[in-house]
Design a protein around this motif. Structure first.
Motif, short mmCIF file in Angstrom:
data_model
loop_
_atom_site.label_atom_id
_atom_site.label_comp_id
_atom_site.label_asym_id
_atom_site.label_seq_id
_atom_site.Cartn_x
_atom_site.Cartn_y
_atom_site.Cartn_z
N ASP A 24 0.87 -1.18 0.00
CA ASP A 24 0.00 0.00 0.00
C ASP A 24 0.90 1.23 0.00
O ASP A 24 1.52 1.56 1.01
CB ASP A 24 -0.90 -0.03 1.24
CG ASP A 24 -1.93 1.09 1.25
OD1 ASP A 24 -1.69 2.13 0.60
OD2 ASP A 24 -2.97 0.93 1.90
N LYS A 25 0.98 1.91 -1.14
CA LYS A 25 1.92 3.02 -1.27
C LYS A 25 1.62 4.14 -0.29
O LYS A 25 2.53 4.77 0.26
CB LYS A 25 1.91 3.54 -2.71
CG LYS A 25 2.44 2.55 -3.73
CD LYS A 25 2.45 3.16 -5.12
CE LYS A 25 3.02 2.17 -6.14
NZ LYS A 25 3.04 2.72 -7.51
N GLU A 26 0.35 4.42 -0.09
CA GLU A 26 -0.01 5.50 0.83
C GLU A 26 0.39 5.14 2.25
O GLU A 26 0.93 5.98 2.99
CB GLU A 26 -1.51 5.76 0.74
CG GLU A 26 -1.97 6.91 1.64
CD GLU A 26 -3.45 7.19 1.50
OE1 GLU A 26 -3.97 8.02 2.27
OE2 GLU A 26 -4.09 6.55 0.64
N ALA B 8 4.23 5.40 2.55
CA ALA B 8 4.73 6.78 2.63
C ALA B 8 4.38 7.42 3.96
O ALA B 8 5.22 8.08 4.60
CB ALA B 8 4.16 7.61 1.48
N ARG B 9 3.13 7.22 4.42
CA ARG B 9 2.67 7.90 5.63
C ARG B 9 3.23 7.29 6.90
O ARG B 9 3.50 8.00 7.89
CB ARG B 9 1.14 7.86 5.66
CG ARG B 9 0.52 8.64 6.82
CD ARG B 9 -0.99 8.59 6.82
NE ARG B 9 -1.49 7.23 7.04
CZ ARG B 9 -2.05 6.47 6.12
NH1 ARG B 9 -2.17 6.94 4.87
NH2 ARG B 9 -2.47 5.25 6.39
N GLU C 227 8.00 8.79 5.42
CA GLU C 227 7.94 10.16 5.96
C GLU C 227 8.38 10.23 7.42
O GLU C 227 9.14 11.14 7.80
CB GLU C 227 6.54 10.72 5.78
CG GLU C 227 6.19 11.00 4.32
CD GLU C 227 4.80 11.59 4.17
OE1 GLU C 227 4.14 11.82 5.21
OE2 GLU C 227 4.38 11.84 3.03
#
Length: 510
Positions: free
Chosen positions: A71-73, A76-77, A81
């Motif tokens: 799950d790319k989101e 990243a989250r 990040e």
């Protein structure tokens, strides 16, 4: 830096032929460059092998994923990040990983990995890998995001009452469906990997306070001996868990419903959930269980008993009816009333084939039509029904190719075979065998073949639990849930069925 690594791989610093051997022996190195050279050597030019270069307090690092599996989101989250924007990040690589574990990444699953083979397995299962230069450890984060089918109704084990949920292809989802129904620490899940190339996840399920330890150990040994290269479906594993006796019947149950699966576990049986298939396996599985359904335990006892008798009668009709018809019409005409005998003789006199060959032909045509209706697209399914009803059901009889009584026999045996779908495979073959036996030897052939089948059923005993239990050998207390189904006031009493069978008959698991 990674461009130089790719060039080094192209110069074949890691020979392709040794890749499998190195994967089994390689450990995670402290050098990021060595780790990346190894990974690039394993994956080559595969387009789904994704590497993101990052700097953590001026120390090179890499986040590695398999495209389409994460799950790319979420990645990243929850991973990238927080690491990039973390405050007070230490300057030493070893301290950085400890700081990330304890202070930065706290909302996703994290695993410490020290073997490259395990890192690759996790990577291909949807985990994201974090490699830091100077750290001889790889951190794997659970950010899986591959597409899965939503939970839907079970298609092959439909029922009138109860839950509508069926297993799906994702083994983690299936484990959750089971855990929702067995909220006890006694329900255990053991993960293992089968298939040298597919690395398929398989979950071994059991109730620790009810399962027979001998059966559980025997199942583990059988799974360890599986040397398949790929495991795409539970059917790949089923032969390794089945009896060694040559038989058309199986002692491994196939279940699509989580509630039925949990019921089997509560009886002391061992279950298997295989990633990539919505069909779970249960061992040991008794012959009488083919005539049970989840509805039996939701309905009133007297009606459940009636349904079980219907299923049992349908099973015998689907197997014996065509053979008995051929035997009576060929050898034992004296058993029929004169009016019925006259009608049968007059209709078959107009057909070109003998009764036995006619029965074989029409059943072969039926099996062809059934297979065609199963395989073709649903939009074209009505075409098979129209052809079967008009061409075979009407035109063939009108042309005198097939006698009307034979069509009735085929229709009855076909409908009754669908009453017990778990036994459809042996029913289809045994039906042909009994036709040949009845056409060649009459009642004597049918009786002899029935005895052979019965002896074969009695010989099935893969885990020390006879396949025909509790009928043979006789086990009185288990009769409360055989053909007769007792009420829940009696049936609800805790009983470890599998252990009781084994202790009652003194069987040792072979």
């Amino acid at each position: 830096m990674f461009e130089s690594i790719k060039r080094a791989v192209k110069r074949r610093l890691i020979p392709e032929d040794d890749a499998g051997k190195q994967q089994a022996e390689q450990t995670v190195k402290a050098s990021l460059q060595e780790n990346m050279i190894y990974l690039y050597g394993q994956f080559g030019t595969s387009s789904d092998f994704m590497v993101r270069e990052i700097m953590i307090a001026d120390i090179p690092a890499a986040v590695i994923t398999c495209e389409g599996m994460v799950d790319k989101e979420l990645l990243a989250r929850s991973v990238v990040e927080p690491i990039l924007f973390a405050e007070h990040m230490p300057r030493r690589a070893g301290d950085q990983l400890d700081y990330i574990r304890s202070q930065v990444i706290t909302n996703v699953d994290a695993k410490d990995v020290y073997q490259m083979s395990q890192a690759i397995e996790l990577l291909l299962s949807g985990f994201a890998l974090l490699l830091i230069d100077g750290v001889a450890c790889c951190e794997a984060y659970g950010v899986q995001g591959y597409p899965t089918r939503s939970i839907e109704n079970a298609e092959t084990q439909a029922q009138e009452r109860g839950a509508r949920e069926g297993f799906v292809e994702a083994v983690k989802v299936n484990m959750t469906l089971v855990r929702r129904r067995l909220k006890t620490p006694r329900a255990r899940f053991e993960m293992m990997t089968l298939g040298n190339s597919s690395n398929t996840q398989v979950c071994l399920c059991y109730m620790s306070d009810r399962v027979d330890p001998k059966i559980l150990d025997h199942v583990r040994r059988r799974l360890d001996r599986i040397g398949l290269d790929i495991v795409m479906e539970s059917g790949y594993i089923q032969p390794f868990l089945d009896t060694s006796v040559k038989s058309m019947f199986t002692a491994v149950g196939v279940i699509e419903r989580p509630d039925s699966f949990c019921a089997k576990l509560s009886e002391g049986k061992v279950g298997l959930l295989v990633d990539g298939t919505p069909f779970a396996l249960v061992v040991p599985y008794l012959f009488i269980e083919n005539f049970h359904s989840p509805d039996d335990y939701a309905l009133r006892p007297y009606y459940a008993v009636f349904l079980r008798f219907i299923k049992l009668i349908s099973f015998f009709i689907s197997i014996f009816l065509p053979g008995l018809y051929v035997a009576i019409a060929t050898f034992h005409q004296e058993l029929l009333p004169e009016s019925v005998l006259y009608d049968i003789v007059s209709t078959h006199a107009r057909t070109p084939l003998p009764i036995m060959l006619e029965a074989v032909l029409i059943h072969v045509i039926y099996e062809i039509m059934r297979e065609a209706g199963l395989r073709i697209p649903k939009q074209m399914g009505h075409a098979v029904s129209i052809i079967g009803a008009i061409v075979i059901g009407d035109a063939a009889v009108s042309a005198g190719v097939i006698a009307p009584p034979m069509l009735i026999i085929v229709a009855i045996s076909a409908i009754t075979s669908y009453v017990t779908p778990s036994l459809f495979e042996p029913i289809s073959i045994l039906r042909f065998l009994f036709i040949f036996a009845g056409g060649l030897l009459g009642f004597y052939g049918i009786v002899m073949l029935a005895m052979v089948v019965l002896v074969n059923l009695c010989a099935i005993d893969p885990y020390g639990i006879p396949y025909l239990s509790p009928i043979s050998p006789y086990y009185k207390s288990a009769l409360r849930d055989m053909i007769y189904r007792a009420g829940w006031k009696n049936l609800g009493k805790h009983k470890m069925v599998v252990q009781d069978f084994g202790s009652q008959h003194g069987k040792a698991v072979r």
